[in-house]
Motif scaffolding. Structure first.
Motif: not given
Length: 985
Positions: A317-326
């Motif tokens: 998924l184009a999410i900025v910033p990329a989620p860490y350990t979601p």
């Protein structure tokens, strides 16, 4: 002149290589794609450097019919199968710097080098170099082959062609080619050849006689089949490549740029630029070449290695910033809520990401209610978001706020009636403004057992704990039932829960996955003993297909296998594993929270350490190109069209084989067999080399099949033959010589034996002559003297009765003299063979039994045969001794003598029904048994015979003599007679 469009993919940085443009990459504004447009961040990026064997200084890239990538570089020609970079034809190419490549449709490969030579590599590995005339030699920029077989060779000095061994040069005067040096050359999708200089362009149409002048703008428009060229970077190093989204990948001195246009703007407008530079992970500062393979992946070469960009089965998924350990949750309106360990607000994702800071700057627990309300818990407290309205929820006074590190987002759930269940240092329930802790909920495990996972289905809440414990709570009266090891729960610490109904639930833990069925937990086991351990997310599609997200990867278990497992719980289910090769972004940490969610029943969202991806479970992307196996070498020697002959004494045969699997090389499998060996069954392996040891000399054929990354087997079988020459000691003539030598040895042993027998016979003959002389000179002479004295005595006696007795004595003496003479005659010369041995035994029995009360019975088995003289005498002596003993000592009523003339042996047996022999006296090995028995034992030993006796008091005596046929008979039976006798046994 018509061209093969595959040639348009073969490019070289030195000559600004050609771009391949097919219809799929043209007219973005009018083409509709099956999947949404993907940004550059959604492409998986993989790098290959010299540590992986990647070549440096790549000038050209091509892909052959079998799917292998070929790199032409300063180092020569390198082939890549997805796993290994292998230098090929190093000693057969005329020059090392390869500047142009073309893969023909027949599986062959054309190469052009810096010095103007063109080399053809056939599909069977035959290499032929065609050097142009000296005037035409220049660095090759571009290669292509027309349908009529004409090879276009574009060099920095101009255009030329090669066909049927003849070179042709195109000149400005005769053919309209440019007079100035070429800047670029390519072929478009209309199969036209374009030549570009710094200022002008020239076009050659199929079938035309001359090149015609064109503008540079027209040439650039034709290159992409798209009007407008202002968007092209000025520092590009090679031609563009077009991906399935219609975006352009352009190598430049600053890195790699991807250009695309918004859907509502014309292609001639300003494009959207996406850059990948050295600081973004590109292997080099300057992107040198770009190439699009048949799977849609983009390959980019730099001074530091090779970069690959591809779309995996899992699309980030184009999410900025990329989620860490979601941790992810789906709501009832089609939205995906994403909570992570990042210090950023919660995200709701539909067509894009929307952050919700009203839930808190950092959220530690998240839950989505069946009515789409969202509950969020963090250091700032507990809030409820419903229809855009945020409502704070007061916490109980003794409720300790969360610390900085979250221990799990999967410990909060909301029932259909709206009750909130929360795991935090115990279990809490909130409903209608009132809080209850676990001390107020009878039946829940104690305070020492904090929850590890929660899930709700309807008004039923499932709460997982450590050490195989699970609680089921039914609203509204909060009935609690604790389940565990007595019910078969065996997953260790519970990590994930997925209820499918009010009484069925999937349970994932450290040790595996189980489902409750009929109030018992049943373990799910995969083929090969796969345990599905450390599962953080479980999702079952409506048709029963099961998806599991674990540390190892994302598992897909077919619905039909789940049904088979339900019918027979010992069934091992098949599964498909998706991992980083398929676009998954790191591992799925088991403690982070729910990692699988679906918003529409078929699109599955997958959370992992570095972000969230999606996959359409109904339309999983598959590689439609079957793998083509190739056999490379036998004992490190290249395989040719002819069978290979290995030298004698070859102890080990190593066969190298491979298949081009570029998308998921780790999933490639091979089936192979060796015809001519003891076992020619197919065997499966993931290795690309097989070794055979201790193969016997002879001819063999090796066959191999392969799968691509999605398990699609090749439609053809690659095979090659080889033979191992026999060593001199393995040849037929050597075996024949050994057999002859062995036969000669046997003959020598036979002659030695015959010689020793002759010596023995000579010694026996001498002994017999000596005995004959002694008999004649002593015993016979004395008997004659005795006969004379008895005769004189009979004359002097007048008593008739005395005379009759003397006459009887004279008759016996005369018979003794005659027998003595016969014995002397027999000792002096051999008696001719006669078949009278049974008659001799019969006369012997009659003579010995004269005046005895015992009855003699003679039995004959088989046809009587002549015995050899020495054996006959010994056998006759033994028979005499046995009969004498029977008449004198046995007191028998019947004495039975049996003569058996078998083809394997001669047998003499004497049986009586007399008083028998005392215990121990029948032992033939004991000299105390009597000198007669000792003599029989010695005679039997001389004949290599077997003498056995059995007797007991009151039950008679049985003695048997068995002599081998070849020693007993004058003429032993032949081999055929012995064979027939053996078969009748």
């Amino acid at each position: 002149m018509p061209l093969n469009v595959q040639a348009l993919a073969n490019r070289s940085r030195f000559g600004w290589p050609v771009v391949v443009l097919f219809a799929v990459g043209c007219l973005v504004s009018t083409v509709t794609f099956a999947r949404p447009f993907l940004t550059l961040e959604q492409w998986a990026h993989t790098t290959f450097t010299t540590k992986d064997g990647a070549p440096l200084g790549v000038r050209a890239i091509a892909q052959d019919r079998d799917g292998f990538l070929w790199f032409g570089s300063e180092e020569g020609l390198t082939r890549f199968d997805g796993v290994r970079f292998v230098r090929m034809f190093a000693d057969q190419l005329p020059a090392t710097p390869i500047t142009a490549l073309y893969a023909a449709g027949d599986g062959s490969l054309w190469t052009g080098d810096r010095y103007g030579s063109v080399t053809h590599i056939a599909s069977d590995g035959a290499v032929t170099t065609y050097a142009p005339p000296t005037l035409l030699r220049a660095t090759v920029m571009y290669l292509s082959q027309a349908r009529d077989g004409t090879l276009w060779v574009i060099t920095v000095s101009g255009a030329q062609s090669f066909r049927d061994g003849t070179w042709r040069r195109y000149t400005p005067e005769a053919d309209g080619t440019p007079t100035e040096p070429l800047f670029q050359a390519y072929g478009d999708r209309h199969q036209r050849i374009w030549l570009l200089t710094e200022q002008k362009a020239y076009r050659h149409d199929p079938g035309a006689a001359r090149f015609v002048p064109e503008t540079l703008e027209a040439a650039k428009d034709a290159m992409l089949d798209r009007p407008g060229t202002s968007w092209r970077p000025n520092d590009l190093t090679s031609d563009e490549q077009v991906d399935a989204d219609g975006a352009l990948w352009i190598p430049t001195f600053r890195g790699l740029v991807r250009l695309h246009w918004p859907a509502d703007k014309p292609a001639a407008g300003a494009p959207v630029e996406e850059w990948v530079k050295r600081e973004d992970g590109l292997t080099g500062q300057e992107a040198e070449n770009a190439f699009a393979d048949r799977d849609g992946a983009i390959w980019v070469t730099t001074s530091g290695g090779i970069d690959r960009f591809r779309v995996g089965k899992l699309i980030p998924l184009a999410i900025v910033p990329a989620p860490y350990t979601p941790a992810i949750f789906a709501d009832s309106s089609g939205g995906l809520w994403i909570d992570s360990l990042s210090n950023v607000p919660v995200v709701r994702y539909t067509d894009g990401a929307v952050r919700h800071p009203e839930l808190g700057s950092r959220v530690e627990r998240l839950a989505v209610a069946p009515d789409a309300a969202v509950w969020a818990l963090g250091p700032e407290g507990l809030v409820r978001l419903d229809n855009g309205v945020t409502t704070p929820v007061p916490l109980p006074p003794d409720f300790a706020l969360l610390k900085a590190m979250r221990v799990g987002s999967n410990t909060m759930a909301v029932t259909a009636s709206g009750a909130l269940w929360l795991g935090h240092m115990g279990t809490w329930r909130f409903d209608h403004g009132a809080w209850l802790d676990q001390r107020q909920i009878p039946g829940l495990p104690g305070h020492e057992a904090p929850p590890t996972a929660m899930a709700a289905r309807g008004d039923t809440v499932w709460i997982g704990y450590t050490s195989d414990r699970l609680a089921r709570v039914d609203e509204p009266d909060r009935q609690v039932r604790v389940l565990g090891r007595p019910e078969g729960l065996a997953v260790g610490n519970v990590l994930s829960l997925h209820p499918t109904s009010t009484d069925r639930v999937w349970v994932g833990g450290e040790l595996g996955v189980q489902r409750m069925r009929d109030r018992r937990f049943v373990t799910l086991t995969g083929v090969g003993g796969e345990r599905f351990s450390n599962v953080s997310g479980i999702w079952e599609r409506a048709d029963g297909e099961l998806w599991l997200n674990a540390v190892r990867g994302l598992y897909r278990v077919p619905a039909e296998d789940i049904r088979a497992w339900e019918a027979a719980p010992t069934t091992r289910v098949r599964f498909e594993l998706f991992d980083e090769q398929d676009g998954r972004q790191g591992i799925a940490k088991a403690y982070s929270g729910p990692s699988l969610a679906s918003t529409d029943g078929h699109t599955l969202f997958v959370a992992s350490a570095r972000g969230v991806s999606r996959i359409d479970t109904l339309h999983v992307a598959r590689n439609a190109f079957p793998a083509t196996p190739v056999i490379d070498a036998i004992n490190d020697m290249p395989v040719s069209a002819h069978d290979m002959r290995l030298p004698a004494t070859t102890q080990r045969v190593d066969i190298d084989f491979t298949a081009a699997v570029l998308d998921r090389p780790g999933e490639a499998r091979f089936m192979l067999r060796l015809l001519g060996a003891d076992s020619d069954v197919w065997q499966e392996t993931s290795n690309r080399r097989i070794s055979y040891a201790n193969l016997a000399p002879g001819a063999y054929r090796f066959e191999v099949k392969a799968t691509n990354g999605d398990g699609l087997w090749s439609t053809s079988v690659a095979s090659t033959g080889f033979s191992i020459a026999p060593a001199f000691y393995q040849t037929g003539w050597f075996r024949l010589l050994c057999a002859a030598a062995f036969a000669a040895l046997l003959w020598l042993l036979y002659l030695t034996r015959v010689r020793s027998l002759r010596i023995l016979m000579s010694a026996r003959s001498i002994e017999r002559e000596s005995i004959a002389r002694d008999l004649h000179d002593t015993l016979l002479q004395n008997l004659h003297a005795l006969l004379l004295r008895v005769h004189l005595a009979s004359k002097a006696v007048t008593d008739p009765d005395a005379q009759a007795k003397l006459q009887k004595a004279m008759e016996v003496t005369r018979q003794a003299v005659e027998e003595g003479r016969d014995k002397v005659s027999q000792l002096r010369e051999e008696r001719p063979p006669v078949h009278d041995f049974p008659e001799r035994v019969e006369r012997l029995a009659a003579a010995l039994g004269d005046g005895q009360s015992s009855r003699v019975v003679l039995e004959l088995r088989g046809a009587a045969q002549a015995l050899c003289a020495p054996a006959e005498e010994d056998i006759y002596a033994i028979a005499s001794e046995l009969l004498s003993n029977a008449f004198r000592h046995a007191g028998a009523h019947t004495v039975t003598v049996t003569l058996d003339f078998s083809v394997r042996y001669f047998e003499l047996s004497v049986r009586d029904d007399g008083v028998g022999m005392p215990a121990g006296s029948a032992d033939l090995q004991d000299p105390r048994s009597g000198w007669g028995l000792v003599g029989m034992r010695e005679r039997a030993g001389r004949l290599s015979g077997e003498l056995r006796t059995s007797s007991s008091p009151g039950k008679g005596t049985f003695v048997r003599l068995r002599v081998p046929a070849h020693l007993a008979y004058w003429k032993p039976p032949g081999i055929l007679a012995r064979l027939r006798a053996w078969l009748r046994r």
